[in-house]
Design a protein around this motif. Structure first.
Motif, PDB file in Angstrom:
ATOM      1  N   ALA A  36      18.140 -22.841 -69.752  1.00 19.39           N
ATOM      2  CA  ALA A  36      17.900 -24.102 -69.848  1.00 19.39           C
ATOM      3  C   ALA A  36      18.934 -24.693 -70.883  1.00 19.39           C
ATOM      4  N   ILE A  37      19.428 -26.022 -70.624  1.00 25.39           N
ATOM      5  CA  ILE A  37      20.020 -26.650 -71.948  1.00 25.39           C
ATOM      6  C   ILE A  37      19.442 -27.997 -71.855  1.00 25.39           C
ATOM      7  N   ALA A  38      19.023 -28.442 -73.146  1.00 24.90           N
ATOM      8  CA  ALA A  38      18.564 -29.696 -73.308  1.00 24.90           C
ATOM      9  C   ALA A  38      19.626 -30.929 -73.427  1.00 24.90           C
ATOM     10  N   PRO A  39      19.095 -31.905 -73.217  1.00 23.81           N
ATOM     11  CA  PRO A  39      19.979 -33.189 -73.302  1.00 23.81           C
ATOM     12  C   PRO A  39      20.730 -33.154 -74.540  1.00 23.81           C
ATOM     13  N   GLY A  40      21.900 -33.373 -74.653  1.00 20.12           N
ATOM     14  CA  GLY A  40      22.579 -33.448 -75.947  1.00 20.12           C
ATOM     15  C   GLY A  40      22.772 -32.217 -76.588  1.00 20.12           C
ATOM     16  N   GLU A  41      22.375 -31.133 -76.140  1.00 20.47           N
ATOM     17  CA  GLU A  41      22.576 -29.753 -76.700  1.00 20.47           C
ATOM     18  C   GLU A  41      23.728 -29.057 -76.665  1.00 20.47           C
ATOM     19  N   PHE A  42      24.175 -28.383 -77.666  1.00 17.26           N
ATOM     20  CA  PHE A  42      25.501 -27.716 -77.433  1.00 17.26           C
ATOM     21  C   PHE A  42      25.387 -26.336 -77.253  1.00 17.26           C
ATOM     22  N   VAL A  43      25.622 -25.656 -76.208  1.00 15.68           N
ATOM     23  CA  VAL A  43      25.271 -24.172 -76.353  1.00 15.68           C
ATOM     24  C   VAL A  43      26.837 -23.562 -76.204  1.00 15.68           C
ATOM     25  N   ALA A  44      26.817 -22.393 -76.847  1.00 14.30           N
ATOM     26  CA  ALA A  44      28.057 -21.778 -76.700  1.00 14.30           C
ATOM     27  C   ALA A  44      27.722 -20.386 -75.875  1.00 14.30           C
ATOM     28  N   LEU A  45      28.611 -20.078 -74.807  1.00 14.67           N
ATOM     29  CA  LEU A  45      28.351 -18.906 -73.971  1.00 14.67           C
ATOM     30  C   LEU A  45      29.473 -17.837 -74.212  1.00 14.67           C
ATOM     31  N   LEU A  46      28.865 -16.669 -74.701  1.00  6.39           N
ATOM     32  CA  LEU A  46      29.957 -15.886 -75.334  1.00  6.39           C
ATOM     33  C   LEU A  46      29.757 -14.579 -74.384  1.00  6.39           C
ATOM     34  N   GLY A  47      30.801 -13.783 -74.166  1.00  6.31           N
ATOM     35  CA  GLY A  47      30.663 -12.609 -73.248  1.00  6.31           C
ATOM     36  C   GLY A  47      31.863 -12.158 -73.066  1.00  6.31           C
ATOM     37  N   LEU A 174      33.471 -35.791 -80.763  1.00  4.14           N
ATOM     38  CA  LEU A 174      33.303 -36.586 -79.656  1.00  4.14           C
ATOM     39  C   LEU A 174      31.863 -36.189 -79.332  1.00  4.14           C
ATOM     40  N   TRP A 175      31.514 -35.007 -79.580  1.00  4.36           N
ATOM     41  CA  TRP A 175      30.043 -34.446 -79.092  1.00  4.36           C
ATOM     42  C   TRP A 175      29.051 -35.401 -79.661  1.00  4.36           C
ATOM     43  N   LYS A 176      29.308 -35.522 -81.166  1.00  4.44           N
ATOM     44  CA  LYS A 176      28.470 -36.205 -81.954  1.00  4.44           C
ATOM     45  C   LYS A 176      28.341 -37.704 -81.557  1.00  4.44           C
ATOM     46  N   LYS A 177      29.608 -38.049 -80.893  1.00  3.75           N
ATOM     47  CA  LYS A 177      29.761 -39.618 -80.551  1.00  3.75           C
ATOM     48  C   LYS A 177      29.062 -39.905 -79.395  1.00  3.75           C
ATOM     49  N   HIS A 178      29.269 -38.948 -78.318  1.00  2.00           N
ATOM     50  CA  HIS A 178      28.829 -39.046 -76.766  1.00  2.00           C
ATOM     51  C   HIS A 178      27.342 -38.656 -76.563  1.00  2.00           C
ATOM     52  N   GLY A 179      27.224 -37.665 -77.414  1.00  2.00           N
ATOM     53  CA  GLY A 179      25.757 -36.999 -77.207  1.00  2.00           C
ATOM     54  C   GLY A 179      25.507 -36.537 -75.756  1.00  2.00           C
ATOM     55  N   CYS A 180      26.416 -35.875 -75.202  1.00  2.00           N
ATOM     56  CA  CYS A 180      26.240 -35.215 -73.925  1.00  2.00           C
ATOM     57  C   CYS A 180      25.755 -33.888 -74.190  1.00  2.00           C
ATOM     58  N   ALA A 181      25.082 -33.019 -73.467  1.00  2.00           N
ATOM     59  CA  ALA A 181      24.831 -31.584 -73.402  1.00  2.00           C
ATOM     60  C   ALA A 181      26.288 -30.858 -73.162  1.00  2.00           C
ATOM     61  N   VAL A 182      26.349 -29.846 -73.836  1.00  2.00           N
ATOM     62  CA  VAL A 182      27.884 -29.116 -73.670  1.00  2.00           C
ATOM     63  C   VAL A 182      27.579 -27.775 -73.463  1.00  2.00           C
ATOM     64  N   LEU A 183      28.268 -27.211 -72.593  1.00  2.00           N
ATOM     65  CA  LEU A 183      28.252 -25.676 -72.219  1.00  2.00           C
ATOM     66  C   LEU A 183      29.707 -25.123 -72.646  1.00  2.00           C
ATOM     67  N   LEU A 184      29.996 -24.492 -73.882  1.00  2.00           N
ATOM     68  CA  LEU A 184      31.254 -24.036 -74.133  1.00  2.00           C
ATOM     69  C   LEU A 184      31.386 -22.462 -73.820  1.00  2.00           C
ATOM     70  N   VAL A 185      32.206 -22.198 -72.943  1.00  2.00           N
ATOM     71  CA  VAL A 185      32.389 -20.816 -72.629  1.00  2.00           C
ATOM     72  C   VAL A 185      33.564 -20.430 -73.672  1.00  2.00           C
ATOM     73  N   THR A 186      33.611 -19.451 -74.364  1.00  2.00           N
ATOM     74  CA  THR A 186      34.501 -18.893 -75.411  1.00  2.00           C
ATOM     75  C   THR A 186      34.583 -17.449 -75.719  1.00  2.00           C
ATOM     76  N   HIS A 187      35.427 -17.068 -76.043  1.00  2.00           N
ATOM     77  CA  HIS A 187      35.576 -15.558 -76.501  1.00  2.00           C
ATOM     78  C   HIS A 187      35.588 -15.326 -78.186  1.00  2.00           C
ATOM     79  N   ASP A 188      35.496 -16.529 -78.594  1.00  2.00           N
ATOM     80  CA  ASP A 188      35.821 -16.885 -80.205  1.00  2.00           C
ATOM     81  C   ASP A 188      34.327 -16.863 -80.767  1.00  2.00           C
ATOM     82  N   VAL A 189      33.719 -15.974 -81.925  1.00  2.00           N
ATOM     83  CA  VAL A 189      32.622 -15.875 -82.327  1.00  2.00           C
ATOM     84  C   VAL A 189      32.638 -16.974 -83.224  1.00  2.00           C
ATOM     85  N   ASP A 190      33.664 -17.328 -84.060  1.00  2.00           N
ATOM     86  CA  ASP A 190      33.800 -18.236 -85.144  1.00  2.00           C
ATOM     87  C   ASP A 190      33.608 -19.885 -84.256  1.00  2.00           C
TER      88      ASP A 190
END
Lengths: 242, 279
Positions: A36-47, A174-190
């Motif tokens: 579940a992702i809340a409105p405006g939440e920034f979730v990083a998906l690693l794997g 941009l995320w701070k400004k727009h306030g949308c929920a974000v799902l970021l798929v990445t390999h990069d832990v940092d």
């Protein structure tokens, strides 16, 4: 089992319930996944490659069908892919407002290109852009639709290290400004630690680790609070830091 | 400093700039010199009687005959007839080729229905159909225009079909995440993406049109450049035949230039290095 793509109810932007996906009766790529992702939440998906993160993103984007389980998401979503996927035969600003046909599209395009710092290239052909510029244009194209949910599929993986740092900063702003929920798929832990409210590690189609990242913003790579989380995530990814 | 090397180009810019203007003009003239010399030799051989004018007319004679044919209206009339035939044939070919390529490029069922028969037909040499076309359509304008259309349809169809099929599926996926309708996707993604291949096909089609026209007009015609040449053959007028050849050559050259111009106008989004290299 329901087979749906439906509207989100208030309070949650995205709900994934018991999502299972397999190809040609092989082992499941996604295995009873709940997220579940809340409105405006920034979730990083690693794997790792093959952990199912791309399949999850494609399902959320509506590119892959929901065959088993349920997915609820807002109507207004946008995707930024690893490749910019700009149409080479349309000028940058026309790419940004592709598919929108009302009056005032030019003005909207210019506004959002200004936001991503690309207004000087608004009339350029995409093939003349640098990698970073093209990715900025792709971000502008995603944002001009005012999405409630933004998906970023390894958007900076093909960029050089310096450009990547700039782009990460841009996405944070941009995320701070727009306030949308974000799902970021990445390999990069940092990258995940720098940007996300929460990091989710996927392994064989299941969630292995789901941790909040509570370090105050704005964050810096050098923040000492990162160390513990970095080891935790690397451990979950099967990489043992020295 | 034995391990230091200096890299220089074959020409230094300063020297090239300093080259006298007359020398540069000379270099550009050199390109045209060889054909001009050849024509002079040809003229000399005819004047000295080394070449029989029954086999080949002299350049001067060709020029005079050309001018006469223009003045008495023979050449403009026949040229008009030929252009009309080639133009209508090519126009038909474009509408057939584009329609068929869209049907087979945009749907799997369409491809199964349209592509297989066309791939079989395309292996037939179109010129071998001349006798059949005369039986079917007589000796009027119809068989000539249709012959041109038949020959020119294939390059249009094959190239456009290939162009549509080779659109990057990632762009189509992107269009779907942006919520583009099927029609918007065709208009904004498929058609412009296939345009370079279409123009390549068009260039081949133009070439094929002239070829088909030459044959069609020499087999059975009462007007047109080809007919003018066949008529001249009966009276051993090599000068008129050569004027006809010259006209065909110029027509081919002009039409190729028109398509090249279309390419640079319509494909301005390509980086410079790739322009005009579609052939």
């Amino acid at each position: 089992m329901t087979h749906t793509h439906s509207e989100a109810h208030p309070g949650t932007a995205v709900i994934v319930e018991q999502l299972t996906r397999r190809f040609n009766n092989g082992p499941p790529v996604l295995d009873g996944l709940d997220l579940a992702i809340a409105p405006g939440e920034f979730v990083a998906l690693l794997g790792h490659s093959g952990s199912g993160k791309s399949t999850l993103l494609r399902t959320l984007a509506g590119l892959d069908p929901v065959t088993d389980g349920a997915v609820t998401r807002p109507r207004e979503v946008s995707v930024v892919f690893q490749e910019h996927r700009l149409l080479p035969w349309k000028r940058v600003w026309k790419n940004v407002v592709l598919g929108q046909e009302d009056k005032g599209i030019r003005h909207r395009a210019e506004t959002v290109l200004e936001e991503v710092g690309l207004s000087h290239r608004s009339n350029a052909w995409p093939l003349t852009l640098s990698g970073g510029e093209a990715q900025r244009a792709a971000l502008a194209r995603a944002l001009v639709r005012e999405p409630a949910f933004l998906m970023l599929d390894e958007p900076f993986a093909a960029l050089d290290a310096l450009t990547r740092l700039k782009m990460q900063q841009l996405v944070a702003d941009l995320w701070k400004k727009h306030g949308c929920a974000v799902l970021l798929v990445t390999h990069d832990v940092d990258e995940a630690l720098l940007l996300a409210d929460r990091a989710v590690v996927l392994e064989r189609g299941r969630i292995r680790v789901d941790v909040p990242i509570t370090i105050p913003r704005p964050r810096r790579h050098s923040d000492p609070g990162f160390d513990a989380l970095r080891s935790l995530l690397l451990d979950a990814l099967g990489v043992h830091a020295a | 400093m034995s391990d230091a090397i200096t890299l220089t180009g074959p020409y230094k810019t300063a020297e090239a700039k300093g080259k006298p203007r007359s020398l540069r003009t000379l270099v550009s003239i050199r390109r045209y010199a060889s054909p001009i010399v050849l024509v002079c030799l040809w003229q000399a051989a005819c004047s000295l009687g080394l070449l029989s004018t029954r086999l080949v007319a002299s350049p001067l004679q060709i020029a005079v005959t050309g001018w006469t044919l223009v003045r008495d209206g023979t050449l403009p009339f026949n040229l008009g007839v030929s252009l009309l035939r080639a133009g209508s044939g090519l126009g038909l070919a474009i509408s057939f080729g584009v329609t068929l390529a869209l049907i087979s490029g945009l749907s799997r069922i369409g491809e199964d229905v349209v592509d297989a028969p066309l791939q079989v037909l395309r292996t037939l040499p179109a010129l071998a159909l001349v006798p059949l076309f005369i039986l079917w359509f007589g000796i009027g304008e119809t068989p000539k225009i249709l012959l041109v259309a038949l020959g020119a349809t294939f390059p249009i169809y094959l190239n456009l079909h290939k162009g549509i099929r080779s659109i990057d599926p990632k762009l189509v996926e992107m269009a779907s995440t942006l919520g583009l309708s099927r029609w918007q996707t065709i208009r904004d993604v498929f058609l412009p993406g296939a345009l370079p291949d279409f123009l390549t096909g068009l260039r081949y089609a133009v070439g094929v049109s002239w070829l088909m026209l030459v044959v069609a007009e020499q087999v059975n015609a009462e007007s047109g450049i080809g007919h003018m040449m066949m008529d001249a053959q009966d009276f051993l007028r090599t000068d008129i035949i050569l004027v006809g050849l010259l006209v065909y050559g110029v027509l081919g050259l002009i039409s190729d230039q028109i398509v090249r111009f279309l390419e640079s106008a319509l494909l301005s989004w390509r980086p410079d290095g790739r322009k005009g290299r579609t052939a």
